[in-house]
Design a protein around this motif. Structure first.
Motif, PDB file in Angstrom:
ATOM      1  N   ALA A  70       3.238   7.623  -9.421  1.00 26.11           N
ATOM      2  CA  ALA A  70       3.480   6.855  -8.197  1.00 26.11           C
ATOM      3  C   ALA A  70       3.483   5.341  -8.410  1.00 26.11           C
ATOM      4  N   LEU A  71       3.035   4.859  -9.575  1.00 25.90           N
ATOM      5  CA  LEU A  71       3.005   3.404  -9.763  1.00 25.90           C
ATOM      6  C   LEU A  71       4.400   2.798  -9.766  1.00 25.90           C
ATOM      7  N   MET A  72       5.340   3.421 -10.431  1.00 30.16           N
ATOM      8  CA  MET A  72       6.688   2.843 -10.514  1.00 30.16           C
ATOM      9  C   MET A  72       7.309   2.659  -9.125  1.00 30.16           C
ATOM     10  N   PRO A  73       7.333   3.676  -8.247  1.00 27.44           N
ATOM     11  CA  PRO A  73       7.882   3.422  -6.909  1.00 27.44           C
ATOM     12  C   PRO A  73       7.044   2.434  -6.092  1.00 27.44           C
ATOM     13  N   ALA A  74       5.744   2.360  -6.373  1.00 26.57           N
ATOM     14  CA  ALA A  74       4.910   1.362  -5.685  1.00 26.57           C
ATOM     15  C   ALA A  74       5.349  -0.044  -6.076  1.00 26.57           C
TER      16      ALA A  74
ATOM     17  N   SER B 130       0.879  -1.156   0.000  1.00 23.88           N
ATOM     18  CA  SER B 130       0.000   0.000   0.000  1.00 23.88           C
ATOM     19  C   SER B 130       0.918   1.207   0.000  1.00 23.88           C
ATOM     20  N   TYR B 131       1.108   1.773  -1.166  1.00 27.74           N
ATOM     21  CA  TYR B 131       2.069   2.868  -1.367  1.00 27.74           C
ATOM     22  C   TYR B 131       1.340   4.208  -1.325  1.00 27.74           C
ATOM     23  N   SER B 132       1.723   5.054  -0.390  1.00 24.03           N
ATOM     24  CA  SER B 132       1.110   6.372  -0.244  1.00 24.03           C
ATOM     25  C   SER B 132       1.899   7.427  -0.992  1.00 24.03           C
ATOM     26  N   PHE B 133       1.191   8.373  -1.557  1.00 22.75           N
ATOM     27  CA  PHE B 133       1.817   9.490  -2.257  1.00 22.75           C
ATOM     28  C   PHE B 133       0.941  10.730  -2.076  1.00 22.75           C
TER      29      PHE B 133
ATOM     30  N   GLN C  38      -0.206  12.589 -10.682  1.00 21.43           N
ATOM     31  CA  GLN C  38       0.578  12.108  -9.533  1.00 21.43           C
ATOM     32  C   GLN C  38       0.344  10.617  -9.291  1.00 21.43           C
ATOM     33  N   THR C  39      -0.862  10.157  -9.536  1.00 21.39           N
ATOM     34  CA  THR C  39      -1.160   8.733  -9.381  1.00 21.39           C
ATOM     35  C   THR C  39      -0.359   7.905 -10.384  1.00 21.39           C
TER      36      THR C  39
END
Length: 180
Positions: free
Chosen positions: A155-159, A136-139, A151-152
């Motif tokens: 954020a997928l790559m670091p998730a 569960s990756y928060s951004f 932004q979503t």
């Protein structure tokens, strides 16, 4: 006159369409590579990844536009390629290795409102062992739809980096490689 304005408005809406938010190509994580070098004693192959439910190449974000993976890959293949990239950089990927890892994307979704990607994955080894992990990756998100969806997507790559980190740092990960 009103009819003409209505037709022009409809054409403009149809032509402008919606935005598309592209996910960045995967970049390997130094932490994941280091963990792989410490854990993997021999080479491993990566087989096919599938998904629970329908395979997707995009997920709609707030009705503003879809979040799409690079090159039209499915989300499970984006994660598969990311794992292969990590194993390759660690020097332990070999397509002819005796042990093959396969994966099932159990779930993937996001909230552009609260700012989180939620991903669950099961990795299976040809030796019969398996592990399940979730991330569960928060951004930081935004109230404004265009910004939040962008932004979503970013954020997928670091998730996925974190998800792979949870796989390779899992205490049971070495059992997936036994027999290699």
């Amino acid at each position: 006159m009103i009819k003409k304005i209505g037709i022009i408005t409809a054409l403009l809406i149809g032509v402008t369409g919606c935005s598309t938010y592209s996910v960045n190509r995967y970049a390997v994580s130094v932490d994941n590579i280091t963990s792989l070098k410490n854990v993997a004693g021999s080479n491993v192959n990566v087989g096919l990844f599938d998904t629970v439910g329908e395979s997707k190449t995009s997920i709609m974000c707030r009705g503003v536009g879809p979040i799409k993976t690079p090159d039209g890959q499915t989300f499970e293949n984006f994660i598969r390629k990311a794992l292969i990239d990590e194993l390759t950089m660690a020097g332990v990927h070999d397509s002819s290795a005796p042990i093959t890892l396969t994966g099932t994307l159990d779930s993937i979704d996001f909230s552009s409102a609260s700012g989180s990607w939620d991903i669950a994955m099961t990795i299976k080894s040809s030796n019969g062992n398996e592990i399940s992990v979730s991330e569960s990756y928060s951004f930081t998100s935004s109230f404004y739809g265009e910004t939040a969806c962008n932004q979503t997507a970013q954020a997928l790559m670091p998730a996925v980096q974190n998800l792979i980190g949870k796989i390779v740092k899992n205490q049971d990960f070495p059992s997936l490689l036994k027999g290699a």
